[in-house]
Design an enzyme around this catalytic site. Sequence first.
Site, PDB file in Angstrom:
ATOM      1  CG  ASP A  42       4.761   2.915   7.446  1.00  0.00           C
ATOM      2  OD1 ASP A  42       3.830   3.319   6.834  1.00  0.00           O
ATOM      3  OD2 ASP A  42       4.587   1.988   8.367  1.00  0.00           O
ATOM      4  CG  HIS A  43       4.237   0.099   4.346  1.00  0.00           C
ATOM      5  ND1 HIS A  43       3.962  -1.247   4.879  1.00  0.00           N
ATOM      6  CD2 HIS A  43       3.772   0.921   5.336  1.00  0.00           C
ATOM      7  CE1 HIS A  43       3.727  -1.269   6.090  1.00  0.00           C
ATOM      8  NE2 HIS A  43       3.255  -0.170   6.279  1.00  0.00           N
ATOM      9  CG  HIS A  91       0.229   4.379   4.908  1.00  0.00           C
ATOM     10  ND1 HIS A  91      -0.776   3.511   5.683  1.00  0.00           N
ATOM     11  CD2 HIS A  91      -0.720   5.359   4.505  1.00  0.00           C
ATOM     12  CE1 HIS A  91      -1.697   4.125   5.839  1.00  0.00           C
ATOM     13  NE2 HIS A  91      -1.905   5.426   5.182  1.00  0.00           N
ATOM     14  CG  HIS A 130       4.076  -1.637  11.430  1.00  0.00           C
ATOM     15  ND1 HIS A 130       4.948  -0.533  11.580  1.00  0.00           N
ATOM     16  CD2 HIS A 130       3.335  -1.439  10.257  1.00  0.00           C
ATOM     17  CE1 HIS A 130       4.659   0.360  10.573  1.00  0.00           C
ATOM     18  NE2 HIS A 130       3.693  -0.116   9.795  1.00  0.00           N
ATOM     19  CG  HIS A 159      -0.362   0.217   2.457  1.00  0.00           C
ATOM     20  ND1 HIS A 159       0.513  -0.933   3.044  1.00  0.00           N
ATOM     21  CD2 HIS A 159      -0.397   1.024   3.427  1.00  0.00           C
ATOM     22  CE1 HIS A 159       0.819  -0.538   4.137  1.00  0.00           C
ATOM     23  NE2 HIS A 159       0.168   0.715   4.574  1.00  0.00           N
ATOM     24  CG  ASP A 186       0.615  -1.180   7.908  1.00  0.00           C
ATOM     25  OD1 ASP A 186       1.422  -2.091   7.950  1.00  0.00           O
ATOM     26  OD2 ASP A 186       0.799   0.180   7.719  1.00  0.00           O
ATOM     27  CG  HIS A 229      -3.952   0.176   6.775  1.00  0.00           C
ATOM     28  ND1 HIS A 229      -4.190   0.815   7.867  1.00  0.00           N
ATOM     29  CD2 HIS A 229      -2.769   0.706   6.076  1.00  0.00           C
ATOM     30  CE1 HIS A 229      -2.799   1.476   8.052  1.00  0.00           C
ATOM     31  NE2 HIS A 229      -2.065   1.131   7.106  1.00  0.00           N
TER      32      HIS A 229
HETATM   33 FE    FE Z   1       2.828   0.845   8.298  1.00  0.00          FE
HETATM   34 ZN    ZN Z   2      -0.001   1.614   6.665  1.00  0.00          ZN
END
Ligand code: FE
Ligand code: ZN
Length: 256
Positions: A61-62, A59, A172, A57, A134, A115
């Site tokens: 942090d990905h 985001h 995570h 996805h 996530d 999400h």
């Molecule tokens: Fe994340």
């Molecule tokens: Zn995420």
Amino acid sequence: MAMLEIEPVLCLKDNYAYLVFDREDGICGVVDPSEPEPVKRALAARGLPLTHIFNTHHHNDHVGGNLALKEWAGARIVGPEKDAPRIPGIDIGVKEGETFKLGSHGARVLEIPAHTRQHIAFWFEKDKAVFTGDTLFAMGCGRLFEGDPPTMWSSLSKLMKLPDDTRVYCGHEYTEANGRFALSVEPGNADLNARMADVRRVRAEGKPTVPSTMGLEKKTNPFLRAASPEIRRVLGLEAANDVDVFAETRRRKDVF
Ligand code: FE
Ligand code: ZN
């Protein structure tokens, strides 16, 4: 065909990227690289090339490492077609029902939104591994940023149909905190209590709790357990439907 090898790479504070590789095939992908440097170090330590980047996805942090790794290695970026404008550097958009070939290994694409409004899992069926980003965490699930409870329940239900021995690689290391919440809604679950004892020991040693398995998640993850009489009793929702039990479980986790 050799088994696909999978190694977690800790990024940022609690993110996991994953190297997925087969030396015979000469391929190595990385799933959800938040940042480039830990991934480069992990590749160098194993003497691996980087051929593919997989994103679950959009985001940061990905996908935060996408462009730097693509420029550095010339890797091809594979991500959700329906969210292509939000995936930096995407080369190949994939969607539900497609199988992406990584060397001799097939990754089936499952669309599991909520999400984010588009979010995919990569399910390596023959290798018995799924990357859930996530959406599904060990004993937890992602927050509903861009989707509603019925959408998330249907995404989680899709994952619950995978075989019990499927290894679950999530985005995570939230497992211990998730487990504390799980115990608050299902304190009498013996499998959950046993799992938390394991998780606390593993974390005390500073080790990752990934992967788990779908079978273990179904026994211990409260977000997959809307049918549990104990959870329903704790929430005061004995007669509710599964979506409403899931929604209330998620709401309680948000304020836990
Ligand atoms: Fe994340
Ligand atoms: Zn995420």
